[in-house]
Design an enzyme around this catalytic site. Structure first.
Site, PDB file in Angstrom:
ATOM      1  N   LYS A 165      45.109  50.437  39.983  1.00 54.28           N
ATOM      2  CA  LYS A 165      45.094  51.040  38.646  1.00 54.28           C
ATOM      3  C   LYS A 165      44.951  52.553  38.837  1.00 54.28           C
ATOM      4  O   LYS A 165      43.995  53.187  38.387  1.00 54.28           O
ATOM      5  CB  LYS A 165      43.926  50.436  37.838  1.00 54.28           C
ATOM      6  CG  LYS A 165      43.888  50.825  36.388  1.00 54.28           C
ATOM      7  CD  LYS A 165      44.930  50.132  35.529  1.00 54.28           C
ATOM      8  CE  LYS A 165      44.797  50.566  34.078  1.00 54.28           C
ATOM      9  NZ  LYS A 165      45.929  50.091  33.241  1.00 54.28           N
ATOM     10  N   ASP A 222      39.807  39.283  43.612  1.00 48.30           N
ATOM     11  CA  ASP A 222      39.048  38.125  43.150  1.00 48.30           C
ATOM     12  C   ASP A 222      39.671  37.580  41.872  1.00 48.30           C
ATOM     13  O   ASP A 222      39.877  36.375  41.716  1.00 48.30           O
ATOM     14  CB  ASP A 222      37.588  38.550  42.905  1.00 48.30           C
ATOM     15  CG  ASP A 222      36.695  37.348  42.655  1.00 48.30           C
ATOM     16  OD1 ASP A 222      36.914  36.309  43.309  1.00 48.30           O
ATOM     17  OD2 ASP A 222      35.797  37.440  41.814  1.00 48.30           O
ATOM     18  N   ASP A 226      42.168  33.866  41.202  1.00 48.30           N
ATOM     19  CA  ASP A 226      41.917  32.758  40.266  1.00 48.30           C
ATOM     20  C   ASP A 226      43.126  32.582  39.340  1.00 48.30           C
ATOM     21  O   ASP A 226      43.538  31.465  39.037  1.00 48.30           O
ATOM     22  CB  ASP A 226      40.668  33.022  39.414  1.00 48.30           C
ATOM     23  CG  ASP A 226      39.386  32.551  40.104  1.00 48.30           C
ATOM     24  OD1 ASP A 226      39.344  32.585  41.346  1.00 48.30           O
ATOM     25  OD2 ASP A 226      38.428  32.160  39.407  1.00 48.30           O
TER      26      ASP A 226
HETATM   27  P1  ATP Z   1      32.519  31.692  41.137  1.00 50.56           P
HETATM   28  O1  ATP Z   1      32.131  32.833  40.261  1.00 50.56           O
HETATM   29  O2  ATP Z   1      31.707  31.604  42.363  1.00 50.56           O
HETATM   30  O3  ATP Z   1      33.995  31.644  41.420  1.00 50.56           O
HETATM   31  P2  ATP Z   1      32.196  29.867  38.875  1.00 50.56           P
HETATM   32  O4  ATP Z   1      31.049  28.908  38.718  1.00 50.56           O
HETATM   33  O5  ATP Z   1      32.406  30.986  37.927  1.00 50.56           O
HETATM   34  O6  ATP Z   1      32.166  30.343  40.393  1.00 50.56           O
HETATM   35  P3  ATP Z   1      34.020  27.981  39.724  1.00 50.56           P
HETATM   36  O7  ATP Z   1      32.922  27.190  40.251  1.00 50.56           O
HETATM   37  O8  ATP Z   1      34.894  28.648  40.708  1.00 50.56           O
HETATM   38  O9  ATP Z   1      33.495  29.074  38.752  1.00 50.56           O
HETATM   39  O10 ATP Z   1      34.887  27.066  38.805  1.00 50.56           O
HETATM   40  C1  ATP Z   1      35.309  27.328  37.474  1.00 50.56           C
HETATM   41  C2  ATP Z   1      35.667  25.994  36.836  1.00 50.56           C
HETATM   42  O11 ATP Z   1      36.820  25.427  37.487  1.00 50.56           O
HETATM   43  C3  ATP Z   1      34.577  24.982  37.041  1.00 50.56           C
HETATM   44  O12 ATP Z   1      33.650  25.077  36.018  1.00 50.56           O
HETATM   45  C4  ATP Z   1      35.304  23.672  37.083  1.00 50.56           C
HETATM   46  O13 ATP Z   1      35.464  23.134  35.821  1.00 50.56           O
HETATM   47  C5  ATP Z   1      36.657  24.036  37.678  1.00 50.56           C
HETATM   48  N1  ATP Z   1      36.672  23.737  39.118  1.00 50.56           N
HETATM   49  C6  ATP Z   1      36.372  24.572  40.131  1.00 50.56           C
HETATM   50  N2  ATP Z   1      36.483  23.973  41.311  1.00 50.56           N
HETATM   51  C7  ATP Z   1      36.894  22.715  41.072  1.00 50.56           C
HETATM   52  C8  ATP Z   1      37.174  21.573  41.902  1.00 50.56           C
HETATM   53  N3  ATP Z   1      37.081  21.619  43.240  1.00 50.56           N
HETATM   54  N4  ATP Z   1      37.550  20.423  41.300  1.00 50.56           N
HETATM   55  C9  ATP Z   1      37.658  20.358  39.968  1.00 50.56           C
HETATM   56  N5  ATP Z   1      37.401  21.391  39.132  1.00 50.56           N
HETATM   57  C10 ATP Z   1      37.018  22.552  39.667  1.00 50.56           C
END
Ligand code: ATP
Length: 326
Positions: A165, A222, A226
């Site tokens: 950016k 990051d 996603d």
């Molecule tokens: P981070 O900030 O560390 O990336 P977070 O808790 O914000 O973690 P994630 O845990 O990465 O977010 O996951 C976001 C959503 O995606 C989860 O709440 C879940 O519903 C879905 N999710 C993540 N991983 C999986 C998985 N292995 N299988 C099924 N659903 C998943």
């Protein structure tokens, strides 16, 4: 014998790690697995999210296999990446066969700078004013840009795109963009372009095939990884590797996902494919391919965890994959 430090961590980290270990044990490779604690539970138990013993073991191992950390992620995985100087975070977004996703056939790799940017943790607060310092250096930008081009060369990829950016963050993103352009000149056979991060997000959603290798700074990396995971079926499928000169940490893109933890329904594919990235790192290319093909065959046959529409448990899915490796 390769020494692997295994850290299941928190939430679904433990569940998907059990699944990945089932597959790895089945391959019977000369790996010694040693289990260590880190994360929210370690914080409660020892008052330290990353206990000294775990950090030491990670330093001394040939690789770290990491599940997930919850609220303490910054103190655990972000710190580990910095302590072990794993400067490149490789996050492939590849549509597996059999997955119903937005972009079947998509195959891009995000190369995220892993040691600086807003993740340096320089945050300050005084009298209702908060600040965060974004650190971007020429040295780290050169290193990550070169890594992206070398990866493109190694994997026969045609193009590298830098995301930044620089119109707003003129100094930090300006430096990153300029360095990427300089390094690109050393690789005339690989196409190069750069986009503003906001425009890139739109292109990623509307026309992701214009990307091949993406190189970007820590925070943008990051976020776009996603986003890219969402294009090819979600976080349950997205693996990643953190690679440095001497150390490597393998972890899925997802976190602890407490909303589904303890139910046995997490998709272990991301963790299993992460283990495959570790296999490739150690030169076990055939084994990695066999596991990846087995995962694809199980998914193609319609046997999936709930995030992909069916009702297999984490371990049932892993057992299906393992049964194809006999
Ligand atoms: P981070 O900030 O560390 O990336 P977070 O808790 O914000 O973690 P994630 O845990 O990465 O977010 O996951 C976001 C959503 O995606 C989860 O709440 C879940 O519903 C879905 N999710 C993540 N991983 C999986 C998985 N292995 N299988 C099924 N659903 C998943």
């Amino acid at each position: 014998m390769k020494k692997i430090a295994v850290i299941p961590g928190d939430g679904i980290g433990k569940e998907v790690m059990d699944a990945a270990m089932l597959i790895l044990e089945k391959l019977n490779l000369p790996f010694e697995y040693n289990f260590y604690e880190a994360g929210d539970e370690a914080q409660q138990k020892y008052g330290k999210a990353l206990p000294d013993e775990t950090l030491e073991a990670c330093r001394e191992s040939d690789a770290v296999l990491f599940g997930a950390a919850g609220e303490t992620a910054a103190d655990v995985i972000v710190r580990l990446r910095q302590e072990l100087n794993t400067f490149a975070n490789i996050r492939p977004a590849k549509a597996l066969k059999g997955i119903k996703c937005l972009y079947p056939g998509l195959d891009i790799v995000i190369v995220r700078e892993n040691t600086e940017c807003l993740y340096r943790g320089f945050e300050f607060e005084f009298d209702g004013v908060t600040e965060a310092v974004r650190v971007i250096t020429r040295q780290a930008s050169e290193r990550i840009a070169r890594y992206a081009f070398e990866l493109a060369k190694r994997e026969g990829r045609r193009k590298v795109t830098a995301l930044h950016k620089a119109n707003v963050m003129k100094k930090t993103c300006g430096l990153f963009r300029d360095v990427c352009r300089e390094i690109a000149a050393e690789y005339p056979d690989i196409e190069f372009n750069d986009y503003y991060i906001d425009a890139a997000c739109m292109y990623l959603v509307m026309d992701p095939f214009r990307f091949d290798v993406i190189v970007t700074t820590n925070m943008f990396g990051d976020i776009v990884s996603d986003l890219a995971a969402g294009l090819v079926g979600g976080l349950g499928l997205a693996p990643s590797a953190n690679v440095g000169e001497r150390n490597a940490i393998f972890e899925p893109v997802h976190g602890a996902a407490f909303d589904i933890a303890g139910k046995g329904i997490a998709n272990p594919t991301a963790m299993i494919l992460t283990a495959c990235m570790m296999l490739r790192h150690f030169g076990y290319l055939d084994e990695a391919r066999r596991v990846e093909e087995a995962v694809e065959r199980v998914i193609e046959s319609g046997k999936t965890t709930p995030d992909l529409g069916r009702n297999l448990t984490t371990m049932k899915f892993a057992n299906e994959v393992a049964s194809l490796l006999d």
